[in-house]
Write an enzyme that holds these catalytic residues in place. Structure first.
Site, PDB file in Angstrom:
ATOM      1  N   GLU A 176     -10.986   9.792  46.490  1.00  0.00           N
ATOM      2  CA  GLU A 176     -10.163   9.417  45.320  1.00  0.00           C
ATOM      3  C   GLU A 176     -10.947   9.544  44.021  1.00  0.00           C
ATOM      4  OE1 GLU A 176      -8.547   5.515  46.338  1.00  0.00           O
ATOM      5  OE2 GLU A 176      -6.873   6.446  47.369  1.00  0.00           O
ATOM      6  N   GLU A 366      -4.889   9.931  53.867  1.00  0.00           N
ATOM      7  CA  GLU A 366      -4.648   8.481  53.866  1.00  0.00           C
ATOM      8  C   GLU A 366      -3.166   8.242  53.630  1.00  0.00           C
ATOM      9  OE1 GLU A 366      -6.864   5.745  51.399  1.00  0.00           O
ATOM     10  OE2 GLU A 366      -8.672   6.984  51.572  1.00  0.00           O
TER      11      GLU A 366
END
Ligand code: BGP
Length: 472
Positions: A176, A366
Site C-alpha cells: 500500500e 487483499e
C-alpha cells in the site's frame, strides 16, 4: 455437485491468502531480529507510537507463526491454496536497517517457510516491505524522508533476490505504497510527529519510495529474470456524492491523489496533474537525472488491496471510518462492525479502472471482512459459523468473475488475513479475517490453538471448483 465447467475464472488462476510478518510472526526479539516501527505501535495507527516497546503489544507474539508456520501452511494446503502472500520482516534480515551484512538466522527462517510452501506446491508471493521499517531507520534517519533509505532498501532487496530469486516468482515492493501520506510512521517509518511534518518532507519521502521501488524492479529483472515484480496500492473506488459536476471534479482530484503511485509505477514518470499539485502547493522535489532514469523501470503487474469504497463531494464532507484514508460516507452502503463500507461492485469497478488505465495484469492481494467471531462447538468440534464472512467473500468474488468477463486480466486472489492475525489499524485480535480461528484475545490470553471456521470448507470448495461453486 457443482458444475465445475461453468466459471469465468481462467485456468491457472491463483487462489490463496495473505498475511504480513508483523501481524503473524511474533518472536519480535528472537533470531537476531531488530525492532521495527510495529514494535512501538501497541494500538496500531489509532494512537501515537510509544517511546519503547511495551508488554501490551499483541504483535510481539502475534499468532506465533514464527514457530507454527509448518502447521499453518499445512492448513493453507488443506484448503487448496495455490499461492500464499507473506512479507519478510526487514528487521529480521537487517536488524537496524543500515548494516552492510545481513542476519543469517533471519534469512534461514524464510528458507524454511519457502521449503514448506514448496512441499505443498504453494506459490509464494513476497512483499518486501509491509509496514515494517526497522525502528532504527525511523529514529536515526526519519525513515523515507531520507534519501539514504533508497540505498538501505536496495541492499536489503538485493539480499532477498539473491537468496530467494530462483524460488520466488511474484514480488511486491511496498505494501500500500499510497498510504504514506496518510500513515507516515507505519507506512514510511517517518518519526517526526504528524503535526510537525511538512508536506515538502512527505512528498520527498513518497519520491524516495517510488525511486526505490523502481530501482528494485530493475534489480529483480537483472538478478532473477523469471521473476515478476509488482507494485501494491490501496484501492478505493470513489463515487460522487451527487451528480453535480463539482462533486465529479472532487472525485477526480481524490482519485488523482491515489492513482499517481500506480501511474508512476506503470508509466515510468510523474503525470502532469501531479506536477500541477506540487506547483500549487509550492513544493519543489529533489529529483535527480538518475532518479528520472530509475523511474522508467516499470512493473510487470499491479497488485492492490480492496476493502471498501467511499464517496466524495465538493460540499460539506462527512467523513466516516475506513481503511487508513477513510473518506466521505456513502449513504447507500452497509458497513462492517468497524465502519468500513461493504461494496462488492466497487471491486469490479476498480478492476476495470486499473485495467483500462494501466493495461497491466492485476493481482488482488487483499480483500476480506474484519468481524467479531464466536467460537462454538458443532458435533464436538470447535468452529465459527461465519456466514457473514462467506457472504462478503462470495459477493466480492462474483464481482471478480464479472471483471474477468469484462476482459480484465486477473492473475489471482489472496484473501486478507487467511488465518486470524493482529489488525494493522487497531492492533486488535478480535478484528478477525481468517478462515482459521486463532485462540488469542485482545488481552493476550488464549492457547493459540487453530480451529477451522465454516468459511474454511467454503473457500476450499471455491478453490477446488475454480470459482464455479460461488453463489451468483
Ligand atoms: C491493509 C493492510 C494490512 C491489513 C488490512 C486490514 O491496509 O495492508 O496490513 O491489516 O489493511 O486492515 P485492518 O487490519 O486494520 O483491519
Amino acid at each position: 455437485m457443482t458444475d465445475t465447467t461453468v466459471t469465468p475464472f481462467p485456468t491457472g488462476f491463483l487462489w490463496g491468502g495473505a498475511t504480513a510478518a508483523n501481524q503473524v510472526e511474533g518472536a519480535f526479539d528472537e533470531g537476531g531480529k531488530g525492532l521495527s516501527v510495529q514494535d512501538v505501535m501497541p494500538r496500531g495507527i489509532v494512537a501515537p507510537r510509544t517511546a519503547e516497546p511495551t508488554p501490551d503489544n499483541l504483535k510481539h507474539e502475534a499468532i506465533d507463526f514464527y514457530h507454527r508456520y509448518a502447521e499453518d501452511i499445512a492448513l493453507f494446503a488443506e484448503m487448496g491454496f495455490s499461492v500464499y502472500r507473506f512479507s519478510i520482516a526487514w528487521s529480521r534480515i537487517f536488524p537496524n536497517g543500515d548494516e552492510t551484512e545481513p542476519n543469517e538466522e533471519g534469512l534461514a527462517f524464510y528458507d524454511r517457510v519457502l521449503d514448506e510452501l514448496e512441499k505443498h506446491g504453494i506459490e509464494p508471493l513476497v512483499t518486501i516491505s509491509h509496514y515494517e521499517t526497522p525502528l532504527h531507520l525511523a529514529e536515526t534517519y526519519d525513515g523515507w524522508v531520507s534519501r539514504d533509505l533508497i540505498g538501505f532498501y536496495e541492499r536489503y532487496a538485493r539480499v532477498l533476490l539473491e537468496r530467494y530469486g530462483s524460488r520466488v516468482t511474484y514480488w511486491l515492493t511496498f505494501n500500500e505504497i499510497n498510504s504514506l501520506l496518510h500513515a507516515p510512521f507505519m507506512s514510511g517509518g517517518i518519526n517526526t510527529p504528524r503535526e510537525e511534518l511538512g508536506e515538502q518532507a512527505l512528498y520527498q519521502a513518497m519520491h524516495h519510495e517510488l525511486v526505490a521501488s523502481a530501482r528494485v524492479t530493475r534489480l529483480a529483472h537483472e538478478i532473477a529474470p523469471q521473476a515478476r515484480i509488482g507494485c501494491m496500492v490501496l484501492s478505493m473506488p470513489i463515487y460522487p456524492l451527487t451528480a453535480s459536476p463539482d462533486d465529479a471534479l472532487a472525485v477526480m482530484a481524490s482519485d488523482h491523489a491515489n492513482l499517481v503511485y500506480g501511474d508512476v509505477h506503470t508509466r515510468g514518470h510523474y503525470p502532469g496533474y501531479f506536477l500541477r499539485t506540487l506547483r500549487e502547493k509550492g513544493i519543489e522535489l529533489d529529483i535527480t537525472d538518475q532518479d528520472r532514469d530509475d523511474l522508467t523501470n516499470t512493473v510487470d503487474f499491479v497488485s492492490f488491496s480492496y476493502y471498501m469504497s467511499i464517496a466524495e463531494t465538493a460540499g460539506e464532507r462527512e467523513v466516516g471510518e475506513g481503511n487508513i484514508m477513510g473518506g466521505v460516507e456513502n449513504p447507500t452502503l452497509d458497513k462492517s462492525e468497524w465502519g468500513w463500507a461493504i461494496d462488492p461492485v466497487g471491486l469490479r469497478l476498480v478492476l476495470n479502472q486499473f485495467w483500462d488505465r494501466w493495461q497491466k495484469p492485476l493481482f488482488i492481494v487483499e480483500n476480506g471482512l474484519g468481524a467479531r467471531d464466536e467460537l462454538v462447538e458443532v458435533d464436538g468440534v470447535k468452529t465459527v459459523v461465519d456466514d457473514y464472512r462467506i457472504s462478503y467473500l462470495n459477493d466480492h468474488l462474483v464481482q471478480v468473475g464479472e471483471a474477468v468477463l469484462d476482459g480484465v486480466e486477473v492473475l489471482g486472489y489472496t484473501a486478507w488475513g487467511c488465518i486470524d492475525i493482529v489488525s494493522a489499524s487497531t492492533a486488535q485480535l478480535s478484528k478477525r479475517y481468517g478462515f482459521i480461528y486463532v485462540d488469542r484475545n485482545d488481552d493476550g490470553s488464549g492457547s493459540l490453538a487453530r480451529h477451522r471456521k465454516k468459511s474454511f470448507d467454503w473457500y476450499s470448495e471455491v478453490i477446488r471448483t475454480n470459482g464455479a461453486s460461488l453463489a451468483r
